[in-house]
Write a protein that holds these residues in place. Structure first.
Motif, short mmCIF file in Angstrom:
data_model
loop_
_atom_site.label_atom_id
_atom_site.label_comp_id
_atom_site.label_asym_id
_atom_site.label_seq_id
_atom_site.Cartn_x
_atom_site.Cartn_y
_atom_site.Cartn_z
N UNK A 178 0.83 -1.20 0.00
CA UNK A 178 0.00 0.00 0.00
C UNK A 178 0.87 1.25 0.00
N UNK A 179 0.32 2.33 -0.54
CA UNK A 179 1.02 3.61 -0.60
C UNK A 179 -0.02 4.72 -0.55
N UNK A 180 0.43 5.95 -0.62
CA UNK A 180 -0.47 7.10 -0.61
C UNK A 180 -0.08 8.08 -1.70
N UNK A 181 -1.03 8.90 -2.10
CA UNK A 181 -0.78 9.95 -3.07
C UNK A 181 -1.62 11.17 -2.68
N UNK A 182 -1.02 12.36 -2.77
CA UNK A 182 -1.73 13.60 -2.47
C UNK A 182 -2.45 14.07 -3.73
N UNK A 183 -3.75 14.31 -3.59
CA UNK A 183 -4.58 14.76 -4.70
C UNK A 183 -4.48 16.28 -4.87
N UNK A 184 -4.95 16.79 -6.00
CA UNK A 184 -4.91 18.22 -6.31
C UNK A 184 -5.65 19.03 -5.25
N UNK A 185 -6.74 18.48 -4.70
CA UNK A 185 -7.53 19.22 -3.71
C UNK A 185 -6.94 19.18 -2.30
N UNK A 186 -5.79 18.55 -2.13
CA UNK A 186 -5.11 18.50 -0.84
C UNK A 186 -5.43 17.29 -0.01
N UNK A 187 -6.44 16.50 -0.40
CA UNK A 187 -6.73 15.27 0.33
C UNK A 187 -5.73 14.21 -0.11
N UNK A 188 -5.68 13.14 0.63
CA UNK A 188 -4.73 12.07 0.34
C UNK A 188 -5.49 10.77 0.11
N UNK A 189 -5.10 10.04 -0.91
CA UNK A 189 -5.69 8.74 -1.23
C UNK A 189 -4.70 7.65 -0.85
N UNK A 190 -5.19 6.66 -0.13
CA UNK A 190 -4.41 5.46 0.18
C UNK A 190 -4.83 4.40 -0.82
N UNK A 191 -3.88 3.66 -1.39
CA UNK A 191 -4.20 2.67 -2.41
C UNK A 191 -3.22 1.51 -2.35
N UNK B 58 -6.53 12.61 5.44
CA UNK B 58 -5.45 13.54 5.75
C UNK B 58 -4.15 12.75 5.53
N UNK B 59 -3.02 13.42 5.47
CA UNK B 59 -1.76 12.66 5.30
C UNK B 59 -1.56 11.62 6.41
N UNK B 60 -1.88 11.98 7.63
CA UNK B 60 -1.68 11.06 8.75
C UNK B 60 -2.64 9.87 8.67
N UNK B 61 -3.92 10.14 8.42
CA UNK B 61 -4.88 9.02 8.38
C UNK B 61 -4.64 8.11 7.18
N UNK B 62 -4.15 8.67 6.07
CA UNK B 62 -3.84 7.85 4.90
C UNK B 62 -2.68 6.91 5.19
N UNK B 63 -1.66 7.42 5.88
CA UNK B 63 -0.53 6.57 6.26
C UNK B 63 -0.98 5.43 7.16
#
Length: 52
Positions: A4-17, A28-33
């Motif tokens: 799993x990894x994360x990516x920051x979206x244009x709107x500032x939210x973070x997607x975990x995938x 948020x960056x913390x919750x995605x991690x």
């Protein structure tokens, strides 16, 4: 095994995938991690994706 990894979206939210197809949006960056680490460390036989 999942990677799993994360990516920051244009709107500032973070997607975990993950390479297995798992994804969670609008973190948020913390919750995605945390979500990515939890997903990656969940045994395959306990994963909701494996049960599908």
């Amino acid at each position: 095994m999942c990677y799993a990894d994360t990516i920051t979206e244009i709107d500032g939210t973070v997607t975990a995938y993950c390479c297995c197809g798992w994804v969670e949006h609008e973190h948020t960056p913390e919750s995605a991690d945390i979500a990515a680490e939890t997903h990656q460390n969940t045994p395959d036989d306990e994963s909701p994706i494996a049960a599908a």
